[in-house]
Scaffold this motif. Structure first.
Motif, PDB file in Angstrom:
ATOM      1  N   PRO A   1       0.498  -1.273   0.063  1.00  0.00           N
ATOM      2  CA  PRO A   1       0.072  -0.028  -0.028  1.00  0.00           C
ATOM      3  C   PRO A   1       0.659   1.333   0.131  1.00  0.00           C
ATOM      4  N   SER A   2       2.252   1.214   0.498  1.00  0.00           N
ATOM      5  CA  SER A   2       2.929   2.389   0.522  1.00  0.00           C
ATOM      6  C   SER A   2       3.333   3.008  -0.721  1.00  0.00           C
ATOM      7  N   PHE A   3       3.273   2.004  -1.747  1.00  0.00           N
ATOM      8  CA  PHE A   3       3.649   2.487  -3.413  1.00  0.00           C
ATOM      9  C   PHE A   3       2.677   3.491  -3.804  1.00  0.00           C
ATOM     10  N   ALA A   4       1.423   3.250  -3.500  1.00  0.00           N
ATOM     11  CA  ALA A   4       0.603   4.536  -4.130  1.00  0.00           C
ATOM     12  C   ALA A   4       0.438   5.499  -3.095  1.00  0.00           C
ATOM     13  N   THR A   5       0.606   5.280  -1.881  1.00  0.00           N
ATOM     14  CA  THR A   5       0.877   6.640  -1.027  1.00  0.00           C
ATOM     15  C   THR A   5       2.229   7.355  -1.210  1.00  0.00           C
ATOM     16  N   ALA A   6       3.094   6.626  -1.539  1.00  0.00           N
ATOM     17  CA  ALA A   6       4.141   7.524  -2.036  1.00  0.00           C
ATOM     18  C   ALA A   6       3.996   8.258  -3.197  1.00  0.00           C
ATOM     19  N   LEU A   7       3.361   7.594  -4.258  1.00  0.00           N
ATOM     20  CA  LEU A   7       3.079   8.395  -5.562  1.00  0.00           C
ATOM     21  C   LEU A   7       2.116   9.623  -5.141  1.00  0.00           C
ATOM     22  N   ARG A   8       1.088   9.531  -4.268  1.00  0.00           N
ATOM     23  CA  ARG A   8       0.413  10.567  -4.002  1.00  0.00           C
ATOM     24  C   ARG A   8       1.203  11.828  -3.205  1.00  0.00           C
ATOM     25  N   GLY A   9       2.320  11.300  -2.532  1.00  0.00           N
ATOM     26  CA  GLY A   9       3.070  12.229  -1.659  1.00  0.00           C
ATOM     27  C   GLY A   9       4.025  13.051  -2.829  1.00  0.00           C
ATOM     28  N   TYR A  10       4.474  12.280  -3.713  1.00  0.00           N
ATOM     29  CA  TYR A  10       5.281  12.926  -4.912  1.00  0.00           C
ATOM     30  C   TYR A  10       4.583  13.797  -5.687  1.00  0.00           C
ATOM     31  N   ARG A  11       3.074  13.531  -5.918  1.00  0.00           N
ATOM     32  CA  ARG A  11       2.395  14.310  -6.738  1.00  0.00           C
ATOM     33  C   ARG A  11       1.954  15.705  -5.804  1.00  0.00           C
ATOM     34  N   ALA A  12       1.723  15.722  -4.596  1.00  0.00           N
ATOM     35  CA  ALA A  12       1.280  16.611  -3.815  1.00  0.00           C
ATOM     36  C   ALA A  12       2.645  17.629  -3.536  1.00  0.00           C
ATOM     37  N   ALA A  13       3.884  17.026  -3.433  1.00  0.00           N
ATOM     38  CA  ALA A  13       5.015  18.044  -3.250  1.00  0.00           C
ATOM     39  C   ALA A  13       5.079  18.684  -4.442  1.00  0.00           C
ATOM     40  N   LEU A  14       4.887  18.099  -5.954  1.00  0.00           N
ATOM     41  CA  LEU A  14       5.061  19.065  -7.046  1.00  0.00           C
ATOM     42  C   LEU A  14       3.976  19.891  -7.079  1.00  0.00           C
ATOM     43  N   ALA A  15       2.849  19.672  -6.702  1.00  0.00           N
ATOM     44  CA  ALA A  15       1.698  20.624  -6.682  1.00  0.00           C
ATOM     45  C   ALA A  15       2.120  21.892  -5.890  1.00  0.00           C
ATOM     46  N   GLU A  16       2.766  21.815  -4.683  1.00  0.00           N
ATOM     47  CA  GLU A  16       3.027  22.764  -3.908  1.00  0.00           C
ATOM     48  C   GLU A  16       4.258  23.280  -4.145  1.00  0.00           C
ATOM     49  N   GLY A  17       5.020  22.916  -5.171  1.00  0.00           N
ATOM     50  CA  GLY A  17       6.222  23.650  -5.656  1.00  0.00           C
ATOM     51  C   GLY A  17       7.472  23.107  -4.859  1.00  0.00           C
ATOM     52  N   ASP A  18       7.265  22.127  -4.094  1.00  0.00           N
ATOM     53  CA  ASP A  18       8.521  21.618  -3.193  1.00  0.00           C
ATOM     54  C   ASP A  18       9.188  20.406  -3.818  1.00  0.00           C
ATOM     55  N   ALA A  19      10.406  20.968  -4.482  1.00  0.00           N
ATOM     56  CA  ALA A  19      10.779  19.941  -5.461  1.00  0.00           C
ATOM     57  C   ALA A  19      11.873  19.124  -4.710  1.00  0.00           C
ATOM     58  N   ALA A  20      12.318  19.419  -3.804  1.00  0.00           N
ATOM     59  CA  ALA A  20      13.202  18.691  -2.808  1.00  0.00           C
ATOM     60  C   ALA A  20      12.580  17.659  -2.142  1.00  0.00           C
ATOM     61  N   THR A  21      11.301  17.871  -1.572  1.00  0.00           N
ATOM     62  CA  THR A  21      10.739  16.737  -1.069  1.00  0.00           C
ATOM     63  C   THR A  21       9.978  15.828  -2.102  1.00  0.00           C
ATOM     64  N   ALA A  22       9.691  16.381  -3.215  1.00  0.00           N
ATOM     65  CA  ALA A  22       9.286  15.504  -4.297  1.00  0.00           C
ATOM     66  C   ALA A  22      10.393  14.464  -4.852  1.00  0.00           C
ATOM     67  N   SER A  23      11.572  15.119  -4.881  1.00  0.00           N
ATOM     68  CA  SER A  23      12.924  14.239  -5.291  1.00  0.00           C
ATOM     69  C   SER A  23      13.073  13.259  -4.175  1.00  0.00           C
ATOM     70  N   ALA A  24      13.102  13.615  -3.234  1.00  0.00           N
ATOM     71  CA  ALA A  24      13.187  12.817  -1.902  1.00  0.00           C
ATOM     72  C   ALA A  24      12.155  11.475  -1.807  1.00  0.00           C
ATOM     73  N   VAL A  25      11.015  11.941  -2.080  1.00  0.00           N
ATOM     74  CA  VAL A  25       9.992  10.932  -1.868  1.00  0.00           C
ATOM     75  C   VAL A  25      10.248   9.770  -3.238  1.00  0.00           C
ATOM     76  N   LEU A  26      10.377  10.547  -4.454  1.00  0.00           N
ATOM     77  CA  LEU A  26      10.786   9.703  -5.473  1.00  0.00           C
ATOM     78  C   LEU A  26      11.894   8.634  -5.121  1.00  0.00           C
ATOM     79  N   ALA A  27      12.749   9.296  -4.610  1.00  0.00           N
ATOM     80  CA  ALA A  27      14.075   8.101  -4.280  1.00  0.00           C
ATOM     81  C   ALA A  27      13.727   7.235  -3.119  1.00  0.00           C
ATOM     82  N   TRP A  28      12.716   7.489  -2.540  1.00  0.00           N
ATOM     83  CA  TRP A  28      11.953   6.305  -1.397  1.00  0.00           C
ATOM     84  C   TRP A  28      11.289   5.415  -2.313  1.00  0.00           C
ATOM     85  N   LEU A  29      10.700   5.947  -3.375  1.00  0.00           N
ATOM     86  CA  LEU A  29       9.780   5.098  -4.234  1.00  0.00           C
ATOM     87  C   LEU A  29      10.874   4.045  -5.027  1.00  0.00           C
ATOM     88  N   GLY A  30      11.805   4.788  -5.108  1.00  0.00           N
ATOM     89  CA  GLY A  30      12.968   3.791  -5.949  1.00  0.00           C
ATOM     90  C   GLY A  30      13.830   2.834  -5.050  1.00  0.00           C
TER      91      GLY A  30
END
Length: 449
Positions: free
Chosen positions: A172-201
Protein backbone atom coordinates in the motif's frame (compact mmCIF):
# COMPACT_ATOMS: atom_id res chain seq x y z
CA UNK A 1 27.90 -17.42 -30.39
CA UNK A 2 28.42 -17.71 -34.11
CA UNK A 3 29.05 -14.70 -36.28
CA UNK A 4 28.62 -16.27 -39.67
CA UNK A 5 25.55 -16.22 -41.82
CA UNK A 6 24.07 -12.72 -41.93
CA UNK A 7 25.47 -9.53 -43.47
CA UNK A 8 25.72 -6.41 -41.35
CA UNK A 9 23.27 -3.57 -42.06
CA UNK A 10 24.16 -1.58 -45.15
CA UNK A 11 23.56 1.83 -43.53
CA UNK A 12 25.07 2.65 -40.15
CA UNK A 13 24.94 6.11 -38.59
CA UNK A 14 28.21 7.75 -37.61
CA UNK A 15 27.09 7.98 -33.97
CA UNK A 16 26.25 4.26 -33.71
CA UNK A 17 29.49 3.27 -35.38
CA UNK A 18 31.56 5.54 -33.15
CA UNK A 19 29.88 4.30 -29.96
CA UNK A 20 30.44 0.67 -30.92
CA UNK A 21 34.08 1.09 -32.01
CA UNK A 22 34.94 3.14 -28.92
CA UNK A 23 33.58 0.42 -26.64
CA UNK A 24 35.57 -2.30 -28.43
CA UNK A 25 38.71 -0.15 -28.22
CA UNK A 26 38.26 -0.15 -24.42
CA UNK A 27 37.67 -3.89 -24.33
CA UNK A 28 34.05 -3.42 -23.25
CA UNK A 29 30.72 -4.79 -24.45
CA UNK A 30 28.95 -1.95 -26.32
CA UNK A 31 25.82 -0.58 -24.69
CA UNK A 32 24.04 -0.25 -28.04
CA UNK A 33 24.41 -1.08 -31.71
CA UNK A 34 24.76 -4.78 -30.98
CA UNK A 35 22.59 -5.73 -33.94
CA UNK A 36 25.58 -4.73 -36.09
CA UNK A 37 27.59 -7.57 -34.56
CA UNK A 38 24.94 -10.15 -33.71
CA UNK A 39 24.88 -12.02 -36.98
CA UNK A 40 24.38 -15.74 -36.47
CA UNK A 41 21.83 -15.40 -33.67
CA UNK A 42 18.96 -16.18 -36.03
CA UNK A 43 18.38 -19.53 -34.30
CA UNK A 44 17.13 -17.65 -31.21
CA UNK A 45 15.24 -14.80 -32.85
CA UNK A 46 11.87 -16.44 -33.57
CA UNK A 47 11.45 -17.95 -30.10
CA UNK A 48 12.65 -14.85 -28.23
CA UNK A 49 10.54 -12.49 -30.33
CA UNK A 50 7.49 -14.66 -29.63
CA UNK A 51 8.22 -14.42 -25.90
CA UNK A 52 8.60 -10.63 -26.09
CA UNK A 53 5.27 -10.48 -27.93
CA UNK A 54 3.65 -12.59 -25.21
CA UNK A 55 4.93 -10.19 -22.54
CA UNK A 56 3.56 -7.25 -24.54
CA UNK A 57 0.17 -8.97 -24.39
CA UNK A 58 0.26 -9.13 -20.59
CA UNK A 59 2.24 -12.31 -20.03
CA UNK A 60 5.50 -12.77 -18.16
CA UNK A 61 8.62 -14.76 -19.02
CA UNK A 62 11.63 -16.08 -17.13
CA UNK A 63 14.74 -17.11 -19.06
CA UNK A 64 18.09 -18.52 -17.93
CA UNK A 65 21.13 -18.09 -20.17
CA UNK A 66 24.14 -20.36 -19.71
CA UNK A 67 27.60 -20.03 -21.19
CA UNK A 68 31.25 -20.28 -20.25
CA UNK A 69 33.25 -17.14 -19.50
CA UNK A 70 33.68 -15.30 -22.80
CA UNK A 71 30.78 -17.07 -24.51
CA UNK A 72 28.98 -13.74 -24.94
CA UNK A 73 26.33 -13.78 -22.19
CA UNK A 74 26.45 -10.03 -21.59
CA UNK A 75 26.50 -9.39 -25.34
CA UNK A 76 23.50 -11.69 -25.81
CA UNK A 77 21.38 -10.10 -23.09
CA UNK A 78 22.15 -6.57 -24.31
CA UNK A 79 21.29 -7.63 -27.85
CA UNK A 80 17.98 -9.04 -26.58
CA UNK A 81 17.45 -5.88 -24.53
CA UNK A 82 17.82 -3.80 -27.69
CA UNK A 83 15.15 -5.89 -29.38
CA UNK A 84 12.91 -5.33 -26.35
CA UNK A 85 13.57 -1.59 -26.38
CA UNK A 86 12.55 -1.40 -30.04
CA UNK A 87 9.20 -2.82 -28.86
CA UNK A 88 8.99 0.06 -26.36
CA UNK A 89 10.04 -1.97 -23.32
CA UNK A 90 11.87 -0.32 -20.46
CA UNK A 91 15.09 -2.19 -19.70
CA UNK A 92 17.42 -2.63 -16.74
CA UNK A 93 20.67 -4.58 -16.45
CA UNK A 94 21.78 -5.48 -12.92
CA UNK A 95 25.17 -6.94 -11.98
CA UNK A 96 24.78 -9.39 -9.11
CA UNK A 97 27.59 -9.17 -6.57
CA UNK A 98 28.05 -10.09 -2.92
CA UNK A 99 28.82 -6.57 -1.72
CA UNK A 100 26.99 -4.24 -4.11
CA UNK A 101 23.88 -6.21 -5.12
CA UNK A 102 23.35 -9.43 -3.13
CA UNK A 103 20.55 -11.45 -4.67
CA UNK A 104 19.11 -12.49 -1.32
CA UNK A 105 18.28 -8.83 -0.60
CA UNK A 106 15.54 -8.15 -3.12
CA UNK A 107 15.16 -4.60 -1.85
CA UNK A 108 18.70 -3.92 -3.09
CA UNK A 109 17.97 -5.64 -6.40
CA UNK A 110 14.88 -3.42 -6.82
CA UNK A 111 16.93 -0.32 -6.00
CA UNK A 112 19.52 -1.23 -8.63
CA UNK A 113 16.69 -1.85 -11.09
CA UNK A 114 15.32 1.67 -10.66
CA UNK A 115 18.84 3.12 -10.85
CA UNK A 116 19.53 1.29 -14.11
CA UNK A 117 16.06 1.74 -15.60
CA UNK A 118 16.26 3.00 -19.19
CA UNK A 119 13.83 3.55 -22.05
CA UNK A 120 14.22 4.34 -25.72
CA UNK A 121 13.90 8.03 -24.83
CA UNK A 122 15.68 8.29 -21.46
CA UNK A 123 18.97 6.84 -20.15
CA UNK A 124 19.30 5.54 -16.58
CA UNK A 125 17.72 6.44 -14.33
CA UNK A 126 14.43 6.90 -16.17
CA UNK A 127 12.27 6.47 -13.07
CA UNK A 128 11.24 10.12 -12.80
CA UNK A 129 10.29 10.55 -16.49
CA UNK A 130 8.28 7.33 -16.29
CA UNK A 131 6.38 8.46 -13.18
CA UNK A 132 5.76 11.92 -14.64
CA UNK A 133 4.47 10.36 -17.85
CA UNK A 134 2.15 8.16 -15.79
CA UNK A 135 0.56 11.12 -14.03
CA UNK A 136 0.20 12.88 -17.36
CA UNK A 137 -1.59 9.79 -18.74
CA UNK A 138 -3.92 9.75 -15.73
CA UNK A 139 -4.77 13.42 -16.32
CA UNK A 140 -5.47 12.76 -20.00
CA UNK A 141 -7.73 9.83 -19.11
CA UNK A 142 -9.60 11.93 -16.55
CA UNK A 143 -10.12 14.77 -19.02
CA UNK A 144 -11.26 12.32 -21.70
CA UNK A 145 -13.84 11.01 -19.24
CA UNK A 146 -15.29 14.52 -18.91
CA UNK A 147 -13.53 15.88 -15.81
CA UNK A 148 -13.30 19.67 -15.53
CA UNK A 149 -10.15 21.51 -14.47
CA UNK A 150 -11.58 21.88 -10.97
CA UNK A 151 -12.45 18.19 -10.76
CA UNK A 152 -9.14 17.01 -12.25
CA UNK A 153 -7.11 16.50 -9.03
CA UNK A 154 -9.85 14.41 -7.46
CA UNK A 155 -10.42 12.35 -10.59
CA UNK A 156 -6.69 11.67 -10.94
CA UNK A 157 -6.67 10.50 -7.32
CA UNK A 158 -9.52 8.09 -8.05
CA UNK A 159 -7.76 6.73 -11.13
CA UNK A 160 -4.53 6.30 -9.14
CA UNK A 161 -6.30 4.22 -6.51
CA UNK A 162 -8.13 2.16 -9.14
CA UNK A 163 -5.04 1.40 -11.23
CA UNK A 164 -2.99 0.45 -8.17
CA UNK A 165 -5.71 -1.46 -6.33
CA UNK A 166 -4.06 -4.84 -6.88
CA UNK A 167 -0.62 -3.46 -6.01
CA UNK A 168 -1.97 -1.90 -2.80
CA UNK A 169 -3.00 -5.33 -1.53
CA UNK A 170 0.71 -6.20 -1.21
CA UNK A 171 2.41 -2.80 -0.98
CA UNK A 172 0.00 0.00 0.00
CA UNK A 173 2.90 2.39 0.56
CA UNK A 174 3.65 2.42 -3.19
CA UNK A 175 0.44 4.31 -3.98
CA UNK A 176 0.88 6.44 -0.87
CA UNK A 177 4.33 7.54 -1.99
CA UNK A 178 3.05 8.40 -5.47
CA UNK A 179 0.36 10.61 -3.95
CA UNK A 180 3.00 12.26 -1.77
CA UNK A 181 5.21 12.87 -4.79
CA UNK A 182 2.36 14.49 -6.71
CA UNK A 183 1.37 16.63 -3.73
CA UNK A 184 4.94 17.89 -3.28
CA UNK A 185 5.10 18.85 -6.95
CA UNK A 186 1.77 20.68 -6.70
CA UNK A 187 3.12 22.67 -3.76
CA UNK A 188 6.31 23.52 -5.63
CA UNK A 189 8.46 21.60 -3.13
CA UNK A 190 10.98 20.06 -5.53
CA UNK A 191 13.31 18.82 -2.76
CA UNK A 192 10.57 16.83 -1.04
CA UNK A 193 9.30 15.47 -4.37
CA UNK A 194 12.80 14.23 -5.24
CA UNK A 195 13.22 12.65 -1.81
CA UNK A 196 9.88 10.85 -2.03
CA UNK A 197 10.72 9.59 -5.51
CA UNK A 198 14.05 8.31 -4.20
CA UNK A 199 12.19 6.41 -1.48
CA UNK A 200 9.84 5.02 -4.13
CA UNK A 201 12.96 3.80 -5.98
CA UNK A 202 14.09 1.88 -2.92
CA UNK A 203 16.79 4.29 -1.78
CA UNK A 204 17.58 4.06 1.95
CA UNK A 205 18.23 6.95 4.32
CA UNK A 206 15.61 9.29 2.86
CA UNK A 207 14.99 12.28 5.13
CA UNK A 208 12.38 11.57 7.77
CA UNK A 209 10.59 14.86 7.05
CA UNK A 210 10.07 13.89 3.41
CA UNK A 211 8.75 10.46 4.40
CA UNK A 212 6.34 12.00 6.92
CA UNK A 213 5.03 14.47 4.38
CA UNK A 214 4.28 11.60 2.00
CA UNK A 215 2.76 9.44 4.72
CA UNK A 216 5.28 6.58 4.47
CA UNK A 217 7.61 5.09 7.08
CA UNK A 218 10.87 3.18 7.26
CA UNK A 219 12.81 1.73 4.33
CA UNK A 220 11.79 -0.80 1.72
CA UNK A 221 12.28 -4.42 2.81
CA UNK A 222 12.73 -7.75 1.02
CA UNK A 223 9.02 -8.54 0.72
CA UNK A 224 7.95 -5.00 -0.06
CA UNK A 225 10.32 -5.02 -3.04
CA UNK A 226 8.13 -7.54 -4.87
CA UNK A 227 5.09 -5.32 -4.36
CA UNK A 228 7.01 -2.27 -5.58
CA UNK A 229 8.10 -4.18 -8.69
CA UNK A 230 4.45 -4.98 -9.33
CA UNK A 231 3.62 -1.30 -8.95
CA UNK A 232 6.41 -0.23 -11.28
CA UNK A 233 5.08 -2.59 -13.96
CA UNK A 234 1.65 -0.96 -13.63
CA UNK A 235 3.13 2.53 -13.95
CA UNK A 236 5.17 1.49 -16.99
CA UNK A 237 2.17 -0.03 -18.71
CA UNK A 238 -0.10 2.95 -18.11
CA UNK A 239 2.58 5.41 -19.23
CA UNK A 240 2.80 3.75 -22.64
CA UNK A 241 5.50 1.11 -22.22
CA UNK A 242 4.80 -2.41 -23.38
CA UNK A 243 6.83 -4.19 -20.72
CA UNK A 244 9.96 -4.32 -18.56
CA UNK A 245 13.05 -6.32 -19.57
CA UNK A 246 15.34 -7.08 -16.61
CA UNK A 247 18.71 -8.86 -16.66
CA UNK A 248 20.34 -10.27 -13.53
CA UNK A 249 23.88 -10.71 -14.83
CA UNK A 250 26.70 -12.84 -13.39
CA UNK A 251 24.48 -14.81 -11.03
CA UNK A 252 27.28 -17.38 -10.83
CA UNK A 253 28.97 -15.10 -8.26
CA UNK A 254 26.62 -16.73 -5.73
CA UNK A 255 28.99 -19.68 -5.69
CA UNK A 256 31.62 -17.55 -3.94
CA UNK A 257 29.55 -16.16 -1.08
CA UNK A 258 29.04 -17.60 2.39
CA UNK A 259 26.85 -20.69 2.48
CA UNK A 260 24.05 -19.02 4.45
CA UNK A 261 23.89 -16.05 2.05
CA UNK A 262 24.08 -18.42 -0.92
CA UNK A 263 21.15 -20.45 0.33
CA UNK A 264 19.07 -17.31 0.87
CA UNK A 265 19.95 -16.05 -2.62
CA UNK A 266 19.04 -19.33 -4.30
CA UNK A 267 15.73 -19.35 -2.48
CA UNK A 268 15.11 -15.74 -3.51
CA UNK A 269 15.73 -16.76 -7.12
CA UNK A 270 13.27 -19.64 -6.77
CA UNK A 271 10.74 -17.23 -5.31
CA UNK A 272 11.20 -14.82 -8.23
CA UNK A 273 10.72 -17.61 -10.77
CA UNK A 274 7.56 -18.80 -9.06
CA UNK A 275 6.15 -15.28 -8.90
CA UNK A 276 6.84 -14.75 -12.61
CA UNK A 277 5.19 -18.03 -13.54
CA UNK A 278 2.22 -17.32 -11.27
CA UNK A 279 1.32 -14.25 -13.31
CA UNK A 280 1.95 -11.73 -10.54
CA UNK A 281 4.20 -9.63 -12.80
CA UNK A 282 2.39 -9.10 -16.12
CA UNK A 283 4.69 -7.31 -18.53
CA UNK A 284 7.96 -8.64 -17.05
CA UNK A 285 10.68 -10.46 -19.02
CA UNK A 286 13.29 -11.59 -16.48
CA UNK A 287 16.65 -13.03 -17.58
CA UNK A 288 19.51 -14.43 -15.52
CA UNK A 289 22.96 -15.39 -16.79
CA UNK A 290 25.40 -17.91 -15.38
CA UNK A 291 28.10 -20.42 -16.17
CA UNK A 292 27.47 -24.17 -16.60
CA UNK A 293 29.18 -24.70 -13.23
CA UNK A 294 26.52 -22.51 -11.59
CA UNK A 295 23.63 -24.44 -13.13
CA UNK A 296 25.13 -27.92 -12.74
CA UNK A 297 27.45 -27.68 -9.72
CA UNK A 298 26.74 -28.41 -6.08
CA UNK A 299 27.64 -24.87 -5.05
CA UNK A 300 25.02 -23.43 -7.38
CA UNK A 301 21.52 -24.31 -8.52
CA UNK A 302 21.82 -27.98 -7.58
CA UNK A 303 22.15 -26.96 -3.95
CA UNK A 304 18.41 -26.18 -3.90
CA UNK A 305 16.39 -29.02 -5.38
CA UNK A 306 13.20 -27.01 -6.14
CA UNK A 307 15.27 -24.45 -8.05
CA UNK A 308 17.13 -27.16 -9.96
CA UNK A 309 13.81 -28.68 -10.99
CA UNK A 310 12.55 -25.36 -12.32
CA UNK A 311 15.68 -24.77 -14.41
CA UNK A 312 16.23 -28.34 -15.58
CA UNK A 313 16.90 -28.46 -19.34
CA UNK A 314 18.28 -31.26 -21.52
CA UNK A 315 21.64 -30.34 -23.05
CA UNK A 316 22.75 -33.88 -23.88
CA UNK A 317 21.90 -33.56 -27.57
CA UNK A 318 23.92 -31.83 -30.27
CA UNK A 319 23.86 -28.03 -29.63
CA UNK A 320 22.36 -27.62 -33.10
CA UNK A 321 19.13 -29.07 -31.69
CA UNK A 322 18.92 -26.98 -28.52
CA UNK A 323 15.40 -25.71 -27.88
CA UNK A 324 15.33 -21.86 -27.84
CA UNK A 325 11.91 -22.00 -26.17
CA UNK A 326 13.26 -23.86 -23.12
CA UNK A 327 13.57 -22.12 -19.76
CA UNK A 328 17.35 -22.39 -20.06
CA UNK A 329 19.28 -21.75 -23.27
CA UNK A 330 22.93 -22.44 -24.05
CA UNK A 331 25.38 -20.13 -25.79
CA UNK A 332 27.97 -22.31 -27.50
CA UNK A 333 30.63 -19.60 -27.60
CA UNK A 334 33.04 -18.69 -30.39
CA UNK A 335 34.89 -20.95 -32.75
CA UNK A 336 37.95 -19.80 -34.69
CA UNK A 337 35.79 -19.32 -37.80
CA UNK A 338 33.17 -17.23 -36.03
CA UNK A 339 35.87 -15.14 -34.31
CA UNK A 340 37.44 -14.36 -37.68
CA UNK A 341 34.02 -13.53 -39.11
CA UNK A 342 33.42 -11.08 -36.27
CA UNK A 343 36.83 -9.50 -36.90
CA UNK A 344 35.99 -9.00 -40.57
CA UNK A 345 32.69 -7.36 -39.65
CA UNK A 346 34.48 -4.94 -37.32
CA UNK A 347 37.08 -4.16 -39.97
CA UNK A 348 34.34 -3.24 -42.45
CA UNK A 349 32.53 -1.05 -39.93
CA UNK A 350 35.81 0.67 -39.08
CA UNK A 351 36.84 1.12 -42.72
CA UNK A 352 33.53 2.76 -43.62
CA UNK A 353 34.48 5.78 -41.48
CA UNK A 354 38.29 5.59 -41.82
CA UNK A 355 40.47 8.31 -43.33
CA UNK A 356 41.84 5.76 -45.80
CA UNK A 357 39.21 3.00 -46.09
CA UNK A 358 40.83 1.16 -49.00
CA UNK A 359 44.20 1.11 -47.26
CA UNK A 360 42.60 -0.27 -44.09
CA UNK A 361 41.01 -3.09 -46.07
CA UNK A 362 44.18 -3.81 -48.01
CA UNK A 363 46.63 -3.82 -45.09
CA UNK A 364 44.29 -5.50 -42.59
CA UNK A 365 43.13 -8.10 -45.07
CA UNK A 366 41.23 -11.29 -44.37
CA UNK A 367 44.41 -13.30 -43.90
CA UNK A 368 45.82 -10.88 -41.32
CA UNK A 369 42.54 -10.83 -39.35
CA UNK A 370 42.63 -14.65 -39.25
CA UNK A 371 46.27 -14.62 -38.15
CA UNK A 372 45.56 -12.15 -35.34
CA UNK A 373 42.60 -14.22 -34.15
CA UNK A 374 44.82 -17.29 -34.09
CA UNK A 375 47.53 -15.43 -32.17
CA UNK A 376 45.15 -14.09 -29.53
CA UNK A 377 43.61 -17.51 -29.06
CA UNK A 378 47.10 -18.98 -28.72
CA UNK A 379 48.02 -16.42 -26.07
CA UNK A 380 45.03 -17.66 -24.08
CA UNK A 381 45.96 -21.32 -24.22
CA UNK A 382 44.07 -21.95 -27.44
CA UNK A 383 40.76 -21.15 -25.72
CA UNK A 384 39.14 -19.25 -28.56
CA UNK A 385 35.86 -19.12 -26.67
CA UNK A 386 37.19 -16.52 -24.21
CA UNK A 387 39.19 -14.55 -26.80
CA UNK A 388 36.61 -12.16 -28.40
CA UNK A 389 37.00 -9.27 -25.96
CA UNK A 390 40.80 -9.22 -26.15
CA UNK A 391 40.89 -9.94 -29.88
CA UNK A 392 38.58 -7.03 -30.74
CA UNK A 393 40.45 -4.70 -28.37
CA UNK A 394 43.75 -5.54 -30.10
CA UNK A 395 42.25 -5.38 -33.58
CA UNK A 396 40.76 -1.92 -33.09
CA UNK A 397 43.22 -0.22 -30.72
CA UNK A 398 46.53 -1.75 -31.79
CA UNK A 399 46.00 -2.43 -35.48
CA UNK A 400 43.15 -0.57 -37.19
CA UNK A 401 43.77 2.74 -35.40
CA UNK A 402 47.45 2.69 -36.36
CA UNK A 403 46.85 1.68 -39.96
CA UNK A 404 44.33 4.49 -40.29
CA UNK A 405 46.61 7.15 -38.78
CA UNK A 406 50.08 6.21 -40.03
CA UNK A 407 50.58 5.74 -43.77
CA UNK A 408 53.75 3.65 -43.33
CA UNK A 409 52.44 1.38 -40.56
CA UNK A 410 52.29 -2.30 -41.55
CA UNK A 411 51.15 -4.60 -38.75
CA UNK A 412 53.04 -7.52 -40.28
CA UNK A 413 56.31 -5.61 -39.90
CA UNK A 414 55.76 -3.16 -37.06
CA UNK A 415 53.43 -4.93 -34.66
CA UNK A 416 53.91 -7.97 -32.47
CA UNK A 417 51.06 -9.14 -30.28
CA UNK A 418 51.77 -8.55 -26.61
CA UNK A 419 49.36 -9.42 -23.82
CA UNK A 420 49.98 -7.70 -20.48
CA UNK A 421 48.56 -9.27 -17.34
CA UNK A 422 47.02 -5.94 -16.33
CA UNK A 423 44.69 -5.89 -19.37
CA UNK A 424 43.28 -9.37 -18.77
CA UNK A 425 40.29 -10.54 -16.81
CA UNK A 426 40.85 -13.19 -14.13
CA UNK A 427 39.77 -15.98 -16.50
CA UNK A 428 41.99 -14.69 -19.32
CA UNK A 429 44.92 -14.28 -16.91
CA UNK A 430 44.64 -17.88 -15.74
CA UNK A 431 44.60 -19.16 -19.32
CA UNK A 432 47.56 -16.97 -20.29
CA UNK A 433 49.52 -18.27 -17.31
CA UNK A 434 49.29 -21.83 -18.62
CA UNK A 435 50.94 -20.67 -21.85
CA UNK A 436 53.67 -18.38 -20.52
CA UNK A 437 54.60 -20.09 -17.31
CA UNK A 438 53.35 -23.62 -17.29
CA UNK A 439 50.74 -24.68 -14.75
CA UNK A 440 49.59 -22.08 -12.28
CA UNK A 441 51.12 -22.29 -8.83
CA UNK A 442 48.94 -22.37 -5.74
CA UNK A 443 50.72 -19.19 -4.66
CA UNK A 444 49.38 -17.43 -7.75
CA UNK A 445 45.74 -17.96 -6.80
CA UNK A 446 44.19 -15.01 -5.04
CA UNK A 447 41.71 -16.01 -2.37
CA UNK A 448 38.85 -13.87 -1.10
CA UNK A 449 39.10 -14.06 2.68
Amino acid sequence: MSTTGSPRPAQVSAARRRTLIDALRRGAVPESGLDLLATGLERFEAALDAELDAVMSGGSVFKAVRGEYGAGKTFFTRWLGERAKRRNFAVAEIQISENETPLHKLETVYRRLTERLATSSFPPSALRPVVDAWFYALEEDALAAGATEEELPGEVEKLLLTRLAEVSRHAPSFATALRGYRAALAEGDAATASAVLAWLGGQPHVAAAARRSAGVRGDLDHFGALGFLQGLLTVLRDSGHTGLFVVLDEVETLQRVRSDARDKALNALRQLIDEVHSGRFPGLYLVITGTPAFYDGQQGVQRLAPLAQRLATDFTTDPRFDNPRAVQIRLPGFSRESLVGLGLTIRELYADAAQAPERVRAVVDDVYVADLAQAVGGALGGKVGVAPRLFLKKLVGDVLDRVDQFDDFDPRQHYRLTVASSELTDVERNLAATVTGGSVSADDIELEL
